[in-house]
Design an enzyme around this catalytic site. Structure first.
Site, PDB file in Angstrom:
ATOM      1  N   LYS A  23       0.783  -0.677  -0.278  1.00 28.32           N
ATOM      2  CA  LYS A  23       0.388   0.037   0.387  1.00 28.32           C
ATOM      3  C   LYS A  23       0.912   1.158   0.458  1.00 28.32           C
ATOM      4  CE  LYS A  23      -1.642   3.022   2.082  1.00 28.32           C
ATOM      5  NZ  LYS A  23      -1.984   4.692   1.698  1.00 28.32           N
ATOM      6  N   SER A  61       4.954   8.315   9.253  1.00 29.40           N
ATOM      7  CA  SER A  61       5.008   9.028  11.145  1.00 29.40           C
ATOM      8  C   SER A  61       4.646   7.639  11.589  1.00 29.40           C
ATOM      9  CB  SER A  61       4.299  10.242  10.792  1.00 29.40           C
ATOM     10  OG  SER A  61       3.026   9.643  10.155  1.00 29.40           O
ATOM     11  N   GLY A 104       2.477   5.276  12.812  1.00 28.54           N
ATOM     12  CA  GLY A 104       3.221   3.885  13.345  1.00 28.54           C
ATOM     13  C   GLY A 104       2.708   3.825  14.670  1.00 28.54           C
ATOM     14  N   GLU A 116       9.159   2.205  10.766  1.00 29.18           N
ATOM     15  CA  GLU A 116      10.627   3.223  11.150  1.00 29.18           C
ATOM     16  C   GLU A 116       9.402   4.336  10.628  1.00 29.18           C
ATOM     17  OE1 GLU A 116      13.777   2.597  10.776  1.00 29.18           O
ATOM     18  OE2 GLU A 116      13.365   0.517  11.178  1.00 29.18           O
ATOM     19  N   CYS A 164      14.176  11.383   6.378  1.00 26.88           N
ATOM     20  CA  CYS A 164      13.498  10.783   7.849  1.00 26.88           C
ATOM     21  C   CYS A 164      14.884  11.539   8.480  1.00 26.88           C
ATOM     22  CB  CYS A 164      13.232   9.377   8.036  1.00 26.88           C
ATOM     23  SG  CYS A 164      14.164   8.472   6.606  1.00 26.88           S
ATOM     24  N   GLU A 187       9.444  17.408  14.300  1.00 33.77           N
ATOM     25  CA  GLU A 187      10.201  17.124  12.921  1.00 33.77           C
ATOM     26  C   GLU A 187       9.293  17.843  11.846  1.00 33.77           C
ATOM     27  OE1 GLU A 187       8.918  13.284  11.017  1.00 33.77           O
ATOM     28  OE2 GLU A 187      11.004  12.780  10.151  1.00 33.77           O
TER      29      GLU A 187
HETATM   30  P1  NAD Z   1       2.173   8.972   7.270  1.00 32.68           P
HETATM   31  O1  NAD Z   1       2.874   8.394   8.709  1.00 32.68           O
HETATM   32  O2  NAD Z   1       1.218  10.042   6.805  1.00 32.68           O
HETATM   33  O3  NAD Z   1       2.047   7.799   6.003  1.00 32.68           O
HETATM   34  C1  NAD Z   1       2.906   6.758   5.637  1.00 32.68           C
HETATM   35  C2  NAD Z   1       2.070   5.478   5.351  1.00 32.68           C
HETATM   36  O4  NAD Z   1       1.212   5.509   6.192  1.00 32.68           O
HETATM   37  C3  NAD Z   1       1.412   6.164   3.815  1.00 32.68           C
HETATM   38  O5  NAD Z   1       1.113   4.566   2.561  1.00 32.68           O
HETATM   39  C4  NAD Z   1       0.139   6.391   4.808  1.00 32.68           C
HETATM   40  O6  NAD Z   1      -1.281   6.046   3.692  1.00 32.68           O
HETATM   41  C5  NAD Z   1      -0.451   4.994   5.244  1.00 32.68           C
HETATM   42  N1  NAD Z   1      -0.879   5.638   6.340  1.00 32.68           N
HETATM   43  C6  NAD Z   1      -1.589   6.285   7.206  1.00 32.68           C
HETATM   44  N2  NAD Z   1      -2.516   6.316   8.400  1.00 32.68           N
HETATM   45  C7  NAD Z   1      -2.753   4.697   8.479  1.00 32.68           C
HETATM   46  C8  NAD Z   1      -3.504   3.916   8.598  1.00 32.68           C
HETATM   47  N3  NAD Z   1      -4.584   4.438   9.800  1.00 32.68           N
HETATM   48  N4  NAD Z   1      -3.549   2.677   8.425  1.00 32.68           N
HETATM   49  C9  NAD Z   1      -2.716   2.400   7.616  1.00 32.68           C
HETATM   50  N5  NAD Z   1      -1.519   2.808   6.743  1.00 32.68           N
HETATM   51  C10 NAD Z   1      -1.549   4.494   7.266  1.00 32.68           C
HETATM   52  O7  NAD Z   1       3.808   9.652   6.463  1.00 32.68           O
HETATM   53  P2  NAD Z   1       3.905  10.449   5.026  1.00 32.68           P
HETATM   54  O8  NAD Z   1       4.392  11.542   5.119  1.00 32.68           O
HETATM   55  O9  NAD Z   1       3.928   9.690   3.859  1.00 32.68           O
HETATM   56  O10 NAD Z   1       5.774   9.757   5.305  1.00 32.68           O
HETATM   57  C11 NAD Z   1       6.471  11.041   6.065  1.00 32.68           C
HETATM   58  C12 NAD Z   1       6.983  10.335   7.392  1.00 32.68           C
HETATM   59  O11 NAD Z   1       8.245   8.997   6.837  1.00 32.68           O
HETATM   60  C13 NAD Z   1       7.805  10.952   8.147  1.00 32.68           C
HETATM   61  O12 NAD Z   1       8.336  11.282   9.168  1.00 32.68           O
HETATM   62  C14 NAD Z   1       9.414  10.879   7.795  1.00 32.68           C
HETATM   63  O13 NAD Z   1      10.461  10.850   8.731  1.00 32.68           O
HETATM   64  C15 NAD Z   1       9.241   9.190   7.982  1.00 32.68           C
HETATM   65  N6  NAD Z   1      10.122   8.198   7.178  1.00 32.68           N
HETATM   66  C16 NAD Z   1      11.121   7.780   8.051  1.00 32.68           C
HETATM   67  C17 NAD Z   1      11.608   5.998   7.313  1.00 32.68           C
HETATM   68  C18 NAD Z   1      12.853   5.448   8.447  1.00 32.68           C
HETATM   69  O14 NAD Z   1      12.636   5.146   7.800  1.00 32.68           O
HETATM   70  N7  NAD Z   1      12.390   6.292   9.639  1.00 32.68           N
HETATM   71  C19 NAD Z   1      11.834   6.749   6.413  1.00 32.68           C
HETATM   72  C20 NAD Z   1      11.040   7.682   5.483  1.00 32.68           C
HETATM   73  C21 NAD Z   1      10.191   8.637   6.125  1.00 32.68           C
END
Ligand code: NAD
Length: 498
Positions: free
Chosen positions: A181, A235, A239, A256, A290, A390
């Site tokens: 997804k 995020s 997570g 992550e 990230c 962040e």
């Molecule tokens: P996000 O948490 O908004 O979304 C990530 C994914 O989760 C998307 O596909 C989203 O549709 C899905 N999602 C959202 N709500 C959900 C739910 N209730 N149930 C299941 N899935 C759901 O994050 P984003 O804005 O896409 O990405 C940015 C974030 O990702 C930042 O916080 C960044 O630090 C983090 N990030 C971390 C790493 C790492 O390896 N630590 C790497 C890249 C990005």
């Protein structure tokens, strides 16, 4: 070639080896973040039912894939590597149009994905258990690694090729089937990945991709009892929720998440090198990493000089459409993200001294995109919001400290623990920093960003839950350990008898 990524058509899901039109009437239009006139993709926000179908397809495909000898699974991955190498430039251009990062960063991301896929293909011949001496005679005790079954991969938009690849390739090589997804903002990269795996000969149902929202199709992956493993990157707030739901259903979950990564600069550092590293770590990929360098913790003695040099370097940091030659930074990924960054910049104006940037970029080069100037705040207090939260944009906070001990304390004073770096020539302080910094990854005299294909990637504190990703250790997440006691006495043994 299927038309899954043609921009003039409504994108389809990839379920059971076929491109399937969604029944959803909810459509999301993705535009190029550097040029809002250009529609990059139109995607359906698929239904829970469609996600259920993809999960069922992955479940059906699982036994045959599990029983395929691992080296044969690896051969398909090697084909994926070859195709990605042939299409590297095209993939990078797609990534830049969809996500916005500068082409050189997109090329770097694609190369990283290729390297990871290549390493994981080789892992197919290295899936190892342990043999252990038994407490009893004539007993052979050993462990084997077995796949979890159906694995759900939920990915963010900021590394739309590398992150799906670093989840899909270990999942597949260890014998799992996958439903991906991807983030709503970067569907095309995910669909290209599915096309490449199909072209490489992956059997139907082994990899499925469903487009849609986290709340609906993402949540179905989290809730569905046929899914046994969940690998999430995104995020920290989302997570943590996913981890809690998954745990309630005894799913294996790996998350992550966010970061607020410090660069510590001591008075004896090579400042020229540190400045180049901070500029790249903070502003390349528009700070949407990230591992972005978002805090600079610098010893007071060299702080004025460092900030002057950083401001000077930022003046020449090339910002614009990532597809144009020579760009170092593209736009924010969308209007919402840009507004978040601008909101934090306004907060920062009351929390520090604005030394560079501080506004949306305007003019013919920028008006059709979501461009924010690379921004530097100096004299920021460690507990202020821009130093704690962040931002995920091209904003860096400089925090001045009196000595190494204070630098370490400030560097550790956030909820996150993903990456860090130190610039110094004092080996005693460097080693103490390595011992005491609370991050999963740390760099010495190099930027906070990046990672190698065979080296674990992940954080500590509120940046990560579960085993690290990437490298040989990925096996810990994508397999279960089965313990075998094999008695070869050929007779019943008394319980007390060794
Ligand atoms: P996000 O948490 O908004 O979304 C990530 C994914 O989760 C998307 O596909 C989203 O549709 C899905 N999602 C959202 N709500 C959900 C739910 N209730 N149930 C299941 N899935 C759901 O994050 P984003 O804005 O896409 O990405 C940015 C974030 O990702 C930042 O916080 C960044 O630090 C983090 N990030 C971390 C790493 C790492 O390896 N630590 C790497 C890249 C990005």
């Amino acid at each position: 070639m299927v038309t899954a990524t043609a921009t003039d058509q409504l994108c389809k899901n990839f379920i059971n080896g076929e491109w399937v039109e969604s029944k959803s009437t909810k459509i999301f239009e993705r535009r190029n973040p550097a040029n809002n006139d250009e529609v990059v993709a139109r995607i359906p926000l698929s239904t829970r039912e469609e996600m259920k179908r993809a999960i069922a397809a992955a479940k059906t495909a699982f036994p045959a894939w599990r029983d395929t000898p691992a080296p044969n699974r690896g051969k398909i991955l090697f084909k994926v590597v070859r195709i990605m190498e042939e299409q590297k430039e095209e993939l990078a251009r797609l990534l830049t149009r969809e996500e916005g990062k500068a082409l050189k960063d997109a090329l770097g991301e694609v190369q990283r994905a290729i390297n990871i896929a290549e390493f994981m293909a080789g892992e197919a011949r290295r899936i190892n258990g342990e043999t252990l001496p038994s407490e009893t005679t004539k007993t052979f005790t050993y462990t084997i690694r077995q796949p979890l079954g159906v694995v759900g991969a939920i990915t963010p938009w900021n590394f739309p090729i590398a992150i799906p690849i670093w989840k899909i390739t270990p999942a597949l090589v260890y014998g799992n089937t996958v439903v991906l997804k991807p983030a709503e903002l970067t569907p095309l990269c995910a669909l290209r990945i599915a096309e490449i795996f199909a072209e490489a000969g992956l059997p139907a149902g082994v990899l499925n991709v469903v487009l849609g929202t986290g709340e609906e199709v993402g949540d179905e992956l989290v809730q569905n009892p046929l899914v046994h493993g969940l690998s999430f990157t995104g995020s920290t707030d989302i997570g943590c929720k996913i981890y809690a739901s998954g745990a309630q259903q005894q799913k294996k979950v790996q998350c992550e998440m966010g970061g607020k990564n410090p660069v510590v600069i001591l008075a004896d550092a090579d400042l020229k090198m540190a400045v180049e590293s901070v500029a790249g770590g903070a502003f390349a990929s528009t700070g949407q990493r990230c591992t972005a360098s978002s805090r600079v913790v610098v010893e007071e003695q060299v702080a004025d000089q460092f900030v002057e040099m950083l401001v000077e370097r930022t003046r020449t940091f090339a910002v614009g459409d990532g597809l144009q030659a020579g760009m170092e930074m593209g736009p924010s990924v969308d209007e919402t993200q840009m507004n978040t960054v601008l909101k934090y910049i306004e907060i920062g104006k009351n929390e520090g001294e604005l030394r560079s940037g501080g506004a949306r970029l305007t003019g013919p080069k920028y008006d059709k995109g979501w461009f924010v100037a690379p921004t530097i705040f100096d004299k920021v207090k460690p507990n202020s919001r821009i130093a704690q939260e962040e931002i995920f944009g091209p904003v860096v906070s400089v925090i001045r400290v009196k000595d190494f001990d204070e630098a370490l304390e400030v560097a550790n004073s956030v909820r996150y623990g993903l990456s860090s770096s130190i610039y110094s020539t004092d080996s005693n302080k460097i080693f103490e920093f390595i011992d005491k910094i609370e991050t999963g990854m740390t760099h010495v005299n190099s930027p906070t960003v990046g990672g190698e294909a065979h080296v674990p990637f992940g954080g500590t504190k509120q940046s990560s839950i579960g085993p690290h990703e990437v490298g040989h250790g990925a096996m810990d997440f994508y397999t279960d350990t089965k313990v075998v006691y094999l008695d070869y006495t050929g007779r019943k043994r008394e319980s007390s008898q060794k």
